[in-house]
Design a protein around this motif. Structure first.
Motif, PDB file in Angstrom:
ATOM      1  N   ARG A  71     -22.751   2.617   6.997  1.00 43.43           N
ATOM      2  CA  ARG A  71     -21.982   1.483   6.472  1.00 43.43           C
ATOM      3  C   ARG A  71     -22.865   0.270   6.183  1.00 43.43           C
ATOM      4  O   ARG A  71     -22.467  -0.878   6.429  1.00 43.43           O
ATOM      5  N   CYS A  72     -24.063   0.531   5.662  1.00 41.86           N
ATOM      6  CA  CYS A  72     -24.969  -0.571   5.312  1.00 41.86           C
ATOM      7  C   CYS A  72     -24.379  -1.379   4.168  1.00 41.86           C
ATOM      8  O   CYS A  72     -24.021  -0.830   3.122  1.00 41.86           O
ATOM      9  N   LYS A  73     -24.290  -2.663   4.375  1.00 41.08           N
ATOM     10  CA  LYS A  73     -23.693  -3.579   3.404  1.00 41.08           C
ATOM     11  C   LYS A  73     -24.504  -3.627   2.105  1.00 41.08           C
ATOM     12  O   LYS A  73     -23.935  -3.674   1.018  1.00 41.08           O
ATOM     13  N   ASN A  74     -25.826  -3.644   2.237  1.00 44.78           N
ATOM     14  CA  ASN A  74     -26.725  -3.726   1.086  1.00 44.78           C
ATOM     15  C   ASN A  74     -27.682  -2.541   1.105  1.00 44.78           C
ATOM     16  O   ASN A  74     -27.715  -1.785   2.065  1.00 44.78           O
ATOM     17  N   LYS A  75     -28.500  -2.433   0.084  1.00 48.12           N
ATOM     18  CA  LYS A  75     -29.462  -1.331   0.011  1.00 48.12           C
ATOM     19  C   LYS A  75     -30.730  -1.680   0.775  1.00 48.12           C
ATOM     20  O   LYS A  75     -31.841  -1.670   0.252  1.00 48.12           O
ATOM     21  N   GLU A  76     -30.534  -2.034   2.037  1.00 46.52           N
ATOM     22  CA  GLU A  76     -31.614  -2.322   2.975  1.00 46.52           C
ATOM     23  C   GLU A  76     -31.078  -2.028   4.365  1.00 46.52           C
ATOM     24  O   GLU A  76     -29.863  -1.922   4.551  1.00 46.52           O
ATOM     25  N   ILE A  77     -31.977  -1.878   5.327  1.00 44.72           N
ATOM     26  CA  ILE A  77     -31.512  -1.573   6.678  1.00 44.72           C
ATOM     27  C   ILE A  77     -31.722  -2.763   7.610  1.00 44.72           C
ATOM     28  O   ILE A  77     -32.691  -3.498   7.503  1.00 44.72           O
ATOM     29  N   SER A  78     -30.753  -2.962   8.490  1.00 42.87           N
ATOM     30  CA  SER A  78     -30.850  -3.934   9.577  1.00 42.87           C
ATOM     31  C   SER A  78     -29.739  -3.588  10.555  1.00 42.87           C
ATOM     32  O   SER A  78     -28.724  -3.004  10.166  1.00 42.87           O
ATOM     33  N   ASN A  79     -29.928  -3.956  11.818  1.00 43.20           N
ATOM     34  CA  ASN A  79     -28.882  -3.639  12.792  1.00 43.20           C
ATOM     35  C   ASN A  79     -27.735  -4.650  12.748  1.00 43.20           C
ATOM     36  O   ASN A  79     -26.774  -4.516  13.487  1.00 43.20           O
ATOM     37  N   LYS A  80     -27.821  -5.637  11.880  1.00 49.47           N
ATOM     38  CA  LYS A  80     -26.724  -6.586  11.686  1.00 49.47           C
ATOM     39  C   LYS A  80     -25.860  -6.206  10.478  1.00 49.47           C
ATOM     40  O   LYS A  80     -24.645  -6.309  10.521  1.00 49.47           O
ATOM     41  N   GLU A  81     -26.521  -5.777   9.397  1.00 49.64           N
ATOM     42  CA  GLU A  81     -25.823  -5.447   8.145  1.00 49.64           C
ATOM     43  C   GLU A  81     -25.525  -3.959   8.017  1.00 49.64           C
ATOM     44  O   GLU A  81     -25.082  -3.493   6.971  1.00 49.64           O
ATOM     45  N   CYS A  82     -25.802  -3.190   9.072  1.00 51.96           N
ATOM     46  CA  CYS A  82     -25.503  -1.761   9.161  1.00 51.96           C
ATOM     47  C   CYS A  82     -25.144  -1.480  10.628  1.00 51.96           C
ATOM     48  O   CYS A  82     -25.475  -2.267  11.507  1.00 51.96           O
ATOM     49  N   TYR A  83     -24.521  -0.333  10.868  1.00 54.81           N
ATOM     50  CA  TYR A  83     -24.435   0.190  12.229  1.00 54.81           C
ATOM     51  C   TYR A  83     -25.664   1.078  12.395  1.00 54.81           C
ATOM     52  O   TYR A  83     -25.861   2.014  11.626  1.00 54.81           O
ATOM     53  N   GLU A  84     -26.505   0.773  13.388  1.00 57.17           N
ATOM     54  CA  GLU A  84     -27.722   1.548  13.634  1.00 57.17           C
ATOM     55  C   GLU A  84     -27.543   2.433  14.858  1.00 57.17           C
ATOM     56  O   GLU A  84     -27.453   1.952  15.983  1.00 57.17           O
ATOM     57  N   MET A  85     -27.516   3.742  14.606  1.00 55.15           N
ATOM     58  CA  MET A  85     -27.476   4.717  15.687  1.00 55.15           C
ATOM     59  C   MET A  85     -28.930   5.083  15.974  1.00 55.15           C
ATOM     60  O   MET A  85     -29.580   5.748  15.184  1.00 55.15           O
ATOM     61  N   ASN A  86     -29.436   4.637  17.102  1.00 55.94           N
ATOM     62  CA  ASN A  86     -30.867   4.714  17.351  1.00 55.94           C
ATOM     63  C   ASN A  86     -31.340   6.100  17.772  1.00 55.94           C
ATOM     64  O   ASN A  86     -30.607   6.860  18.401  1.00 55.94           O
ATOM     65  N   ILE A  87     -32.597   6.382  17.397  1.00 58.13           N
ATOM     66  CA  ILE A  87     -33.344   7.545  17.879  1.00 58.13           C
ATOM     67  C   ILE A  87     -34.685   6.989  18.342  1.00 58.13           C
ATOM     68  O   ILE A  87     -35.598   6.790  17.547  1.00 58.13           O
ATOM     69  N   TRP A  88     -34.759   6.661  19.621  1.00 62.07           N
ATOM     70  CA  TRP A  88     -35.993   6.123  20.189  1.00 62.07           C
ATOM     71  C   TRP A  88     -35.859   6.162  21.706  1.00 62.07           C
ATOM     72  O   TRP A  88     -35.465   5.181  22.337  1.00 62.07           O
ATOM     73  N   ASP A  89     -36.178   7.316  22.292  1.00 61.73           N
ATOM     74  CA  ASP A  89     -36.033   7.504  23.733  1.00 61.73           C
ATOM     75  C   ASP A  89     -36.797   6.450  24.530  1.00 61.73           C
ATOM     76  O   ASP A  89     -36.363   6.037  25.598  1.00 61.73           O
ATOM     77  N   TYR A  90     -37.960   6.012  24.006  1.00 60.87           N
ATOM     78  CA  TYR A  90     -38.814   5.085  24.747  1.00 60.87           C
ATOM     79  C   TYR A  90     -38.637   3.627  24.317  1.00 60.87           C
ATOM     80  O   TYR A  90     -39.560   2.821  24.483  1.00 60.87           O
ATOM     81  N   HIS A  91     -37.477   3.281  23.792  1.00 59.40           N
ATOM     82  CA  HIS A  91     -37.230   1.896  23.382  1.00 59.40           C
ATOM     83  C   HIS A  91     -37.507   0.967  24.565  1.00 59.40           C
ATOM     84  O   HIS A  91     -37.062   1.238  25.685  1.00 59.40           O
ATOM     85  N   PRO A  92     -38.243  -0.141  24.332  1.00 56.03           N
ATOM     86  CA  PRO A  92     -38.529  -1.083  25.432  1.00 56.03           C
ATOM     87  C   PRO A  92     -37.265  -1.636  26.085  1.00 56.03           C
ATOM     88  O   PRO A  92     -37.256  -1.922  27.274  1.00 56.03           O
ATOM     89  N   ASP A  93     -36.190  -1.783  25.313  1.00 63.07           N
ATOM     90  CA  ASP A  93     -34.894  -2.207  25.845  1.00 63.07           C
ATOM     91  C   ASP A  93     -34.014  -0.960  25.890  1.00 63.07           C
ATOM     92  O   ASP A  93     -33.474  -0.538  24.867  1.00 63.07           O
ATOM     93  N   GLN A  94     -33.877  -0.361  27.057  1.00 60.62           N
ATOM     94  CA  GLN A  94     -33.169   0.904  27.179  1.00 60.62           C
ATOM     95  C   GLN A  94     -31.690   0.821  26.794  1.00 60.62           C
ATOM     96  O   GLN A  94     -31.051   1.843  26.578  1.00 60.62           O
ATOM     97  N   GLU A  95     -31.137  -0.372  26.662  1.00 60.57           N
ATOM     98  CA  GLU A  95     -29.763  -0.501  26.166  1.00 60.57           C
ATOM     99  C   GLU A  95     -29.693  -0.227  24.668  1.00 60.57           C
ATOM    100  O   GLU A  95     -28.611  -0.080  24.112  1.00 60.57           O
ATOM    101  N   SER A  96     -30.862  -0.156  23.997  1.00 55.87           N
ATOM    102  CA  SER A  96     -30.919   0.143  22.564  1.00 55.87           C
ATOM    103  C   SER A  96     -31.617   1.480  22.299  1.00 55.87           C
ATOM    104  O   SER A  96     -32.038   1.749  21.191  1.00 55.87           O
ATOM    105  N   ARG A  97     -31.715   2.328  23.295  1.00 52.81           N
ATOM    106  CA  ARG A  97     -32.415   3.604  23.176  1.00 52.81           C
ATOM    107  C   ARG A  97     -31.591   4.623  22.381  1.00 52.81           C
ATOM    108  O   ARG A  97     -30.518   4.301  21.882  1.00 52.81           O
ATOM    109  N   THR A  98     -32.077   5.834  22.317  1.00 53.56           N
ATOM    110  CA  THR A  98     -31.376   6.930  21.645  1.00 53.56           C
ATOM    111  C   THR A  98     -29.945   7.023  22.164  1.00 53.56           C
ATOM    112  O   THR A  98     -29.713   7.018  23.369  1.00 53.56           O
ATOM    113  N   GLY A  99     -29.004   7.101  21.221  1.00 58.32           N
ATOM    114  CA  GLY A  99     -27.588   7.201  21.574  1.00 58.32           C
ATOM    115  C   GLY A  99     -26.848   5.882  21.500  1.00 58.32           C
ATOM    116  O   GLY A  99     -25.619   5.856  21.518  1.00 58.32           O
TER     117      GLY A  99
END
Length: 171
Positions: A71-99
């Motif tokens: 549901r990206c609003k424009n033809k660009e990506i951002s976690n504000k203008e799209c819903y971002e379903m993350n794939i990053w098991d080692y994200h520094p902020d584990q609240e934003s990790r995979t899933g």
């Protein structure tokens, strides 16, 4: 190509999607492979989608920061203008990790996805958004920020991500 699970999107040599950014995207058989040497890049549909189930398989390596943007609003990506379903098991902020749905929902469970094939299923129905990884519910939210938009796959950070069987079923 369509079947009961939906229409395959991100087909090789199709004009229904485009590449953007510094990541490399190529097909290897039935797999769409995103490789980043440190830059960010994505592939995105040219069509907007509203209510759908998106299903796919993904295989991340340990270095990649990837995600599925819907549901990206424009033809660009951002976690504000799209819903971002993350794939990053080692994200520094584990609240934003995979899933997670970045900035909107921390993952309901801890899933480990590196170095193997995994399934991701995303359902957007009105303002109800749910995600499953390997059949396990990882996010379940009601959110009115975005009602329709483009779909994108991301590759950033040094690493590689493989996608296959990327299918959408609209309803």
């Amino acid at each position: 190509m369509a079947d009961n699970a939906g229409k395959i999107i991100f087909v090789e040599d199709s004009n229904e999607w485009f590449k953007e950014g510094r990541a490399s995207w190529k097909f290897d058989g039935d797999q769409l492979v995103g490789t980043s040497l440190g830059g960010s890049g994505f592939v995105m549909t040219n069509k907007k989608y509203q209510n759908f189930t998106l299903s796919l398989e993904f295989y991340p390596d340990a270095g990649i920061n990837s995600g599925i943007f819907v549901r990206c609003k424009n033809k660009e990506i951002s976690n504000k203008e799209c819903y971002e379903m993350n794939i990053w098991d080692y994200h520094p902020d584990q609240e934003s990790r995979t899933g997670s749905i970045v900035t909107r929902a921390k993952p309901l469970i801890d899933v480990q996805t590196i170095g193997k094939w995994n399934s991701y299923k995303i359902t957007c129905e009105g303002n109800h958004i749910r995600t499953w990884i390997n059949g396990k519910l990882t996010a379940d939210i009601y959110n009115d920020d975005l009602s329709e938009g483009y779909i994108a796959l991301q590759a950033t950070e040094p690493g590689r991500i493989k996608f296959r069987n990327v299918k959408i079923k609209e309803f």
